[in-house]
Design an enzyme around this catalytic site. Structure first.
Site, PDB file in Angstrom:
ATOM      1  N   THR A   1      41.336  39.968  43.595  1.00 42.81           N
ATOM      2  CA  THR A   1      40.714  40.648  44.734  1.00 42.81           C
ATOM      3  C   THR A   1      39.434  39.927  45.133  1.00 42.81           C
ATOM      4  OG1 THR A   1      41.579  42.771  43.974  1.00 42.81           O
ATOM      5  CG2 THR A   1      39.797  42.845  45.574  1.00 42.81           C
TER       6      THR A   1
ATOM      7  N   HIS B   1      43.048  49.518  39.180  1.00 43.03           N
ATOM      8  CA  HIS B   1      44.137  49.102  40.083  1.00 43.03           C
ATOM      9  C   HIS B   1      44.518  50.204  41.076  1.00 43.03           C
ATOM     10  CE1 HIS B   1      45.815  45.775  37.187  1.00 43.03           C
ATOM     11  NE2 HIS B   1      44.551  45.572  37.542  1.00 43.03           N
TER      12      HIS B   1
ATOM     13  N   LEU C   1      35.603  43.902  40.354  1.00 40.09           N
ATOM     14  CA  LEU C   1      36.702  43.637  41.271  1.00 40.09           C
ATOM     15  C   LEU C   1      37.747  42.878  40.467  1.00 40.09           C
ATOM     16  CD1 LEU C   1      34.905  42.409  44.544  1.00 40.09           C
ATOM     17  CD2 LEU C   1      36.029  44.612  44.192  1.00 40.09           C
ATOM     18  N   ASP C   2      39.019  43.205  40.672  1.00 36.62           N
ATOM     19  CA  ASP C   2      40.084  42.499  39.959  1.00 36.62           C
ATOM     20  C   ASP C   2      40.004  41.004  40.239  1.00 36.62           C
ATOM     21  OD1 ASP C   2      41.037  44.901  39.042  1.00 36.62           O
ATOM     22  OD2 ASP C   2      42.700  45.023  40.472  1.00 36.62           O
ATOM     23  N   ASN C   3      40.493  40.202  39.306  1.00 32.16           N
ATOM     24  CA  ASN C   3      40.518  38.749  39.472  1.00 32.16           C
ATOM     25  C   ASN C   3      41.109  38.322  40.813  1.00 32.16           C
ATOM     26  OD1 ASN C   3      42.179  36.142  39.304  1.00 32.16           O
ATOM     27  ND2 ASN C   3      40.807  35.871  37.572  1.00 32.16           N
TER      28      ASN C   3
END
Length: 305
Positions: free
Chosen positions: A139, A222, A135-137
């Site tokens: 998110t 993304h 998971l993105d930072n």
């Protein structure tokens, strides 16, 4: 320092075979072609004790080694993270926004796992638990963790076969359609996301804000952020893909992974895990709507207008 975890002797070859192809067919600990490529590049798969390019042709008598290049356990980061599910093989936890899943820095999810999860007592227990996806930072949301080698391999295969379903909730700028599909290509690769609008409120700054449910059908980097921006409804707080002048500062990204569906890698039980929409999202909707209606009421009641 490296530790040899397993060796694979190359016996009689029935046909010319490259190093990477042999690994893809025989090394079950790494479940995907992408993972094999990465392991060769990082020196976690060696040919006759040496780092070798994946395209090298093999010959009978060669020896392939799977090695652990980082046998030192992560330094424990004592951050309490909610654990949604845990057994001897896997765990699912709630990743907070603003912390990376892994990386060279100290404050990562990987470094919290020893603090938050129980040690597995299975024979194939990993040296320490490891996430099986990202998971993105910025998110937040549900993250699957493997605690055993078998679970790690089977979950990796499930992701590769697109058998793990994920749902996200996001606050986006604008009034979105009730339902829809976004097929905007990313880095010239097919990319698909379906969405459903859960609610829309008026906004003084953005005209409208919508709470949407997003289901990625592909897994591009993304993807959800790019897809929302592609339909002119960027996710609120997105510093990369947001619209200049409409990026909500200092409040973070309003994107959360709220649901996961998958088969348990060991028991094959149907796992259906979910969390509520973050309160932060609902509060923002309430505040935006209240400000809009208060402004409109004052405008109507002001005799100068």
């Amino acid at each position: 320092m490296t530790i040899i975890k397993k060796t694979y002797p190359v016996n009689q070859l029935n046909a010319p075979t490259r190093f990477n192809s042999f690994c893809e067919q025989n090394i079950k600990e790494i479940p995907s072609r992408k993972g094999i490529k990465k392991a060769i590049k990082k020196g976690e798969l060696l040919l006759n004790g040496k780092i070798t390019e994946g395209g090298r042709w093999l010959k009978s008598g060669d020896l392939i080694s799977l090695v652990d290049t980082n046998p030192t356990p992560p330094k424990i980061y004592t951050l309490k993270i909610p654990v949604v599910y845990e057994d001897e093989h896997i765990a699912v936890l709630y990743k907070p926004a603003g912390i990376s899943v892994s990386g060279n820095q100290y404050k990562t999810v990987v470094n919290t796992l020893g603090f938050n999860l129980k040690k597995s007592h299975q024979p194939d227990a990993l040296n320490w638990p490891l996430p099986v996806h990202r998971l993105d930072n910025p998110t937040s949301g549900l993250l699957i963790i493997a605690k055993t080698t078998t679970a790690q391999v089977q979950l990796g295969k499930a992701f590769e076969r697109k058998e793990i379903q994920k749902k996200y909730h996001a606050l986006v700028i604008g009034k979105t359609s009730p339902t829809g599909t976004i097929d905007h290509r990313i880095e010239d690769k097919p990319s698909h996301t379906t969405f459903k609008t859960l609610t829309t409120v008026p906004s003084l700054k953005n005209q409208y804000l919508s709470l949407v449910e997003l289901e990625p059908q592909t897994g591009r980097t993304h993807q959800l952020r790019i897809h929302c921006a592609a339909i002119k409804s960027p996710i609120l707080g997105d510093k990369i893909y947001g619209t200049e002048g409409l990026i909500l500062k200092h409040k973070g990204l309003f994107l959360c992974a709220v649901a996961l569906k998958f088969l348990h890698p060991i028991t094959l039980e149907k796992m259906n895990l979910s969390i509520p929409t973050p309160q932060k999202f609902l509060t923002r909707l309430e505040n935006e709507s209240r400000r809009y209606h208060n402004y409109r009421k004052n405008e109507i009641n002001d005799p100068k207008k």
